[in-house]
Write an enzyme that holds these catalytic residues in place. Structure first.
Site, mmCIF file in Angstrom:
data_model
loop_
_atom_site.group_PDB
_atom_site.id
_atom_site.type_symbol
_atom_site.label_atom_id
_atom_site.label_comp_id
_atom_site.label_asym_id
_atom_site.label_seq_id
_atom_site.Cartn_x
_atom_site.Cartn_y
_atom_site.Cartn_z
ATOM 1 C CB SER A 64 -0.961 -0.054 1.193
ATOM 2 O OG SER A 64 -1.988 0.903 1.073
ATOM 3 C CG ASP A 107 -7.013 -2.933 -3.466
ATOM 4 O OD1 ASP A 107 -7.584 -2.195 -2.633
ATOM 5 O OD2 ASP A 107 -5.772 -3.050 -3.534
ATOM 6 C CG HIS A 145 -5.812 -2.241 0.295
ATOM 7 N ND1 HIS A 145 -5.271 -1.791 -0.889
ATOM 8 C CD2 HIS A 145 -5.207 -1.529 1.289
ATOM 9 C CE1 HIS A 145 -4.369 -0.840 -0.620
ATOM 10 N NE2 HIS A 145 -4.298 -0.675 0.679
#
Length: 266
Positions: A96, A218, A246
């Site tokens: 991320s 996601d 995610h």
């Protein structure tokens, strides 16, 4: 520079091997998110894990909204850590926000990294003309308002959506718990810094070979983002992985571990 950097970021060194893997967590989680990958790679690699300031068991007194008003400060922290441990030519796996943090670090000191592996990373979360980021500003304003009105309720509602694996509710609970462990004021400030960031202009300057691992469904990173990055980063390849949500390194650990292993073998 001293071991205070290692304490600030709760740095741990595990495993053994000539090659070093740095595992960098995303927003809302901490170094414990990597337990499956640590188990898989510790016998052959030296593994460095840490918590970004404001997360996990980092030194919360090191956090200030002014210092951490952009991702560049997190990149500085990462380079501090590399210097302290005298790391060069590492493989960095960034989940991320740590994808862009590692990119910014690699622009300053490319010799620290032999390879970057992005999991669910994005250079910009907001839609723009000719660019699909996944969110409108109104979506993000609603998210900030929900975080601000009742942070813990927001965390328990957001976690299952982000995890994206309704058949594994225990994973959503785990993510909700690491979200809830962050001080609400820090979480709100960091969320704004991440979601309002735009690092598209930096992508073409990256010289370190990069692999983009893209899961499906996601909430934060639509498939268009992975394609966009693979077109803009010169030495990059996009690998769609059979995982949902995610946080695929938690929800589909074998899939992610296999993908990382293939990058290491290459």
């Amino acid at each position: 520079m001293s071991s205070s950097i290692l304490e600030r970021n709760n740095v741990k060194i595990l495993g053994s091997g000539s090659q070093t893997l740095i595992l960098a967590h995303g927003f809302g989680s901490d170094q414990t998110a990597w337990r499956h990958q640590i188990a898989a790679f510790a016998s052959n690699y030296r593994i460095v894990i840490f918590d970004h300031v404001g997360a996990g068991k980092s030194d919360f007194t090191a956090y200030s909204p002014h210092r951490y008003s952009s991702l560049y400060s997190y990149a500085e922290d990462l380079l501090d850590l590399c210097a302290e441990l005298k790391l060069t030519q590492c493989v960095l796996v960034g989940h991320s926000v740590s994808g862009m943090v590692s990119l910014l670090a690699a622009l300053v000191e490319p010799q620290r990294f032999s390879q970057l592996i992005f999991i669910s990373a994005s250079p910009r979360y907001l839609n723009d003309e000719g660019y699909i980021g996944g969110f409108e500003q109104s979506d993000l304003d609603a998210l900030y308002a929900a975080m601000s009105s009742n942070y813990y309720a927001w965390a328990s509602g957001f976690a299952p959506i982000a995890m994206g694996n309704p058949d594994k509710p225990e994973l959503a609970i785990e993510f909700a718990n690491t979200l809830a462990a962050i001080r609400p004021d820090i979480a709100q400030a960091v969320a704004r810094v991440i979601f309002q960031s735009d690092h598209r202009v930096e992508l073409p300057r990256l010289t370190v070979p990069t692999t983009i691992l893209q899961a499906s469904n996601d909430i934060a990173v639509p498939p268009e983002v992975g394609h966009y990055m693979s077109q803009k980063i010169p030495r990059s390849k996009l690998i769609p992985i059979p995982a949902r949500g995610h946080l695929p390194h938690i929800s589909a650990p074998d899939v992610v571990t296999h993908a990382i292993a293939s990058c290491l073998a290459a």
